[in-house]
Enzyme design. Structure first.
Site, PDB file in Angstrom:
ATOM      1  N   GLU A 110       0.843  -1.189   0.000  1.00  0.00           N
ATOM      2  CA  GLU A 110       0.000   0.000   0.000  1.00  0.00           C
ATOM      3  C   GLU A 110       0.885   1.248   0.000  1.00  0.00           C
ATOM      4  O   GLU A 110       1.842   1.339   0.753  1.00  0.00           O
ATOM      5  CB  GLU A 110      -0.904   0.020   1.231  1.00  0.00           C
ATOM      6  CG  GLU A 110      -1.937  -1.084   1.251  1.00  0.00           C
ATOM      7  CD  GLU A 110      -2.799  -1.040   2.504  1.00  0.00           C
ATOM      8  OE1 GLU A 110      -2.719  -0.036   3.230  1.00  0.00           O
ATOM      9  OE2 GLU A 110      -3.527  -2.000   2.755  1.00  0.00           O
ATOM     10  N   ARG A 206      -8.616  -6.722  15.200  1.00  0.00           N
ATOM     11  CA  ARG A 206      -7.223  -6.338  14.934  1.00  0.00           C
ATOM     12  C   ARG A 206      -6.952  -4.859  15.199  1.00  0.00           C
ATOM     13  O   ARG A 206      -5.856  -4.380  14.942  1.00  0.00           O
ATOM     14  CB  ARG A 206      -6.858  -6.679  13.490  1.00  0.00           C
ATOM     15  CG  ARG A 206      -6.786  -8.182  13.241  1.00  0.00           C
ATOM     16  CD  ARG A 206      -6.454  -8.487  11.803  1.00  0.00           C
ATOM     17  NE  ARG A 206      -6.223  -9.912  11.622  1.00  0.00           N
ATOM     18  CZ  ARG A 206      -5.014 -10.479  11.593  1.00  0.00           C
ATOM     19  NH1 ARG A 206      -3.941  -9.727  11.719  1.00  0.00           N
ATOM     20  NH2 ARG A 206      -4.878 -11.776  11.433  1.00  0.00           N
ATOM     21  N   TYR A 249     -14.889 -11.890  -1.884  1.00  0.00           N
ATOM     22  CA  TYR A 249     -13.800 -12.540  -1.161  1.00  0.00           C
ATOM     23  C   TYR A 249     -14.109 -14.006  -0.884  1.00  0.00           C
ATOM     24  O   TYR A 249     -13.244 -14.883  -1.060  1.00  0.00           O
ATOM     25  CB  TYR A 249     -13.551 -11.790   0.145  1.00  0.00           C
ATOM     26  CG  TYR A 249     -12.664 -12.521   1.114  1.00  0.00           C
ATOM     27  CD1 TYR A 249     -11.285 -12.555   0.933  1.00  0.00           C
ATOM     28  CD2 TYR A 249     -13.200 -13.183   2.218  1.00  0.00           C
ATOM     29  CE1 TYR A 249     -10.468 -13.229   1.828  1.00  0.00           C
ATOM     30  CE2 TYR A 249     -12.390 -13.854   3.114  1.00  0.00           C
ATOM     31  CZ  TYR A 249     -11.028 -13.876   2.913  1.00  0.00           C
ATOM     32  OH  TYR A 249     -10.218 -14.550   3.797  1.00  0.00           O
ATOM     33  N   THR A 297      -0.463  -9.119   6.598  1.00  0.00           N
ATOM     34  CA  THR A 297       0.758  -9.791   6.145  1.00  0.00           C
ATOM     35  C   THR A 297       0.874 -11.196   6.712  1.00  0.00           C
ATOM     36  O   THR A 297       1.255 -12.135   6.008  1.00  0.00           O
ATOM     37  CB  THR A 297       1.985  -8.944   6.536  1.00  0.00           C
ATOM     38  OG1 THR A 297       1.919  -7.699   5.841  1.00  0.00           O
ATOM     39  CG2 THR A 297       3.273  -9.656   6.160  1.00  0.00           C
ATOM     40  N   ILE A 301       0.886 -14.778   3.871  1.00  0.00           N
ATOM     41  CA  ILE A 301       2.057 -15.637   3.668  1.00  0.00           C
ATOM     42  C   ILE A 301       1.647 -17.097   3.574  1.00  0.00           C
ATOM     43  O   ILE A 301       2.437 -17.942   3.144  1.00  0.00           O
ATOM     44  CB  ILE A 301       3.081 -15.466   4.804  1.00  0.00           C
ATOM     45  CG1 ILE A 301       2.484 -15.907   6.138  1.00  0.00           C
ATOM     46  CG2 ILE A 301       3.585 -14.035   4.870  1.00  0.00           C
ATOM     47  CD1 ILE A 301       3.504 -15.991   7.249  1.00  0.00           C
ATOM     48  N   LYS A 302       0.406 -17.405   3.936  1.00  0.00           N
ATOM     49  CA  LYS A 302      -0.108 -18.766   3.863  1.00  0.00           C
ATOM     50  C   LYS A 302      -0.862 -18.963   2.548  1.00  0.00           C
ATOM     51  O   LYS A 302      -1.280 -17.998   1.909  1.00  0.00           O
ATOM     52  CB  LYS A 302      -1.048 -19.038   5.037  1.00  0.00           C
ATOM     53  CG  LYS A 302      -0.446 -18.758   6.409  1.00  0.00           C
ATOM     54  CD  LYS A 302      -1.497 -18.883   7.493  1.00  0.00           C
ATOM     55  CE  LYS A 302      -0.934 -18.497   8.846  1.00  0.00           C
ATOM     56  NZ  LYS A 302      -1.958 -18.556   9.920  1.00  0.00           N
ATOM     57  N   PRO A 303      -1.074 -20.213   2.148  1.00  0.00           N
ATOM     58  CA  PRO A 303      -1.904 -20.458   0.952  1.00  0.00           C
ATOM     59  C   PRO A 303      -3.344 -20.022   1.189  1.00  0.00           C
ATOM     60  O   PRO A 303      -3.762 -19.756   2.330  1.00  0.00           O
ATOM     61  CB  PRO A 303      -1.799 -21.979   0.756  1.00  0.00           C
ATOM     62  CG  PRO A 303      -0.622 -22.408   1.556  1.00  0.00           C
ATOM     63  CD  PRO A 303      -0.486 -21.448   2.681  1.00  0.00           C
TER      64      PRO A 303
END
Length: 477
Positions: A110, A206, A249, A297, A301-303
């Site tokens: 971003e 979050r 999504y 992030t 990083i995972k599938p």
């Protein structure tokens, strides 16, 4: 007689030729003078002598060179830029990571500055007084549009590695979709849509700060989600299906291959299976770069997996559930069932189920990968800062010394029992004086707590009035 006649004829012819030469000289002089005056007027027009003239850049193409392959890429405002947007926590980072895995596409992290600039432009347009001031200064809409377009284009092109197709992912950029479509006529837009209940739960869980959102209230966040999504969705419809594609999504997670084929077809980009395995390109040279500051992030990083689809179920208060149709009518408009807990989004593909099961078994592996990605990013940022310090040593303020090394201006006033603190016999170990007022430190703590509560109250009032608060690192504007 004959000689006199010849002389008279010669004198008459000379007089006639003299008149012709005079007329020719006058005509040539007038022509040259006219051309000089005309060129002078043109120069004055180009320099702004006339208000109705506008300077035009002859060449709008720019070139950026790939340092690894020495290949040059042209970029301009007429190229088919890709814009990914939507509400924060609606899958925008996953979408850009999957596109980033394609060898012909580069999105990057971003930028944060692009949506702020677009928001500033909207504020200028809404304020009658500010707009009038800009016009008085000669800053008309075409001038501002050219400047913003050039700035946005340079940011998108140069904040990452060059590629045939450039992409930008800033969630709230699509709140200005119709304007972007005017200044980037061939741009294409991917509007990420997610169940508003899941989006709001992720924002609150979050602690993702967004101007105007009370991230302690599901009710308030759902109202603001509905307003923002409605605006972006209506602009998507206004731009048209040729330029804007809504991407759900949940369906992207359940059926990644089907939807990625649809997305790449919309973007007119050749199919490549690497978009289905974005996790393999993260942190690799020429691969996907992730920001340590973005809250998604540690997920991308995972599938592609099913972990976040229904994790929000059971967290929404009952009174908010009862008013869901009033709070977020866009849920029903977008095809979600506002009364289903949990909702049925569909049946996932076999490959997605296998990846989800593998992630649960290999949780330590992904945690270690996250540490490696963060460390690599930290080193890259530190290298850039070192280079900037070498180029301009006075740009950075020297680091402040540790607290214990700083001289205290009023040691006795701020800490009346400093020596006793060092000996372990501070005022916290002594009985409080009569009257119940407590020690000096107790009074200071109470005063600081009162100041903190007042700041929180003022911040809450600003959010209610939708006024911009002070900048916060990691938030959205």
């Amino acid at each position: 007689m004959i000689a006199n006649s010849i002389v008279r004829h010669m004198l008459r012819d000379m007089a006639r030729y003299s008149k012709i030469r005079t007329l020719a000289t006058v005509f040539a002089t007038a022509s040259i003078t006219f051309l000089l005056l005309q060129s002078t007027c043109d120069e004055k027009k180009m320099m702004g002598g006339l208000n109705n003239q506008r300077m035009v850049q002859r060449s709008t193409d720019h070139v950026i060179k790939d340092k690894q392959t020495d290949k040059e890429y042209e970029y301009s405002r007429d190229m088919p830029l890709i814009f990914i947007g939507g509400m924060p926590r609606s899958g925008t980072t996953l979408m850009r990571a999957m596109l980033d895995a394609h060898p012909d596409v580069r999105c990057g992290e971003e930028t944060r500055v692009i949506p702020r600039l677009l928001s500033m432009r909207q504020q200028w347009r809404k304020s009658v007084k500010e707009h009038a001031r800009l016009l008085e200064a000669g800053l008309t809409d075409p001038v501002i549009d050219d400047a913003l377009t050039a700035f946005i284009l340079e940011i998108i092109a140069k904040h990452g590695d060059p590629a045939p197709r450039l992409c930008n992912k800033d969630p709230f950029t699509l709140k200005s979709m119709t304007y972007l479509h005017d200044v980037f006529p061939h741009g294409q837009y991917l509007l990420m849509i997610r169940d508003g209940r899941a989006t709001v739960h992720s924002i609150i869980e979050r602690k993702v700060t967004i101007t105007g959102f009370d991230i302690t209230s599901y009710r308030d966040c759902l109202k603001k989600w509905n307003t923002a999504v409605e605006s972006m969705y209506n602009q998507c419809l206004q731009v048209g299906p040729q330029w804007c594609l809504p991407v759900y999504y949940e369906q992207l997670v359940l059926h990644p291959e089907e939807w990625m084929r649809k997305i790449l077809g919309f973007l007119k980009v050749d199919w490549d299976t690497s978009v289905l395995h974005h996790e393999d390109a993260i942190g690799k040279p020429g691969g996907i770069s992730l920001s340590r500051r973005e809250p998604s992030t540690n997920q991308v990083i995972k599938p592609v997996n099913l972990g976040a689809l229904t994790s929000w179920v059971g967290h929404i208060p009952d009174d908010v559930k009862r008013d869901m149709n009033k709070l977020a009518p866009m849920l029903d408009k977008l095809g979600y069932d506002p009364n289903a807990y949990p909702p049925n989004y569909g049946t996932p593909d076999k490959e997605v189920l296998e990846k989800s099961n593998r992630i649960e078994k290999e949780s330590e592996k992904w945690a270690e990968n996250m540490k490696i990605v963060q460390e690599n990013k930290r080193k890259a940022v530190d290298d850039v800062i070192k280079q900037e310090k070498l180029a301009d040593p006075n740009r950075f303020v020297p680091d402040r010394p540790p607290m214990q090394q700083r001289p205290q201006k009023f040691p006795n006033r701020m800490n009346p029992n400093r020596q006793q603190y060092q000996d372990g016999n501070g005022p916290e170990n002594k009985p409080k004086p009569a009257g119940g007022k407590g020690t000096f430190d107790d009074l200071m703590k109470a005063r600081m707590e009162g100041d903190r509560q007042r700041q929180q109250q003022q911040l809450h009032q600003r959010r209610q009035r939708r006024e911009p608060a002070h900048p916060r690192v990691g938030g959205y504007y």
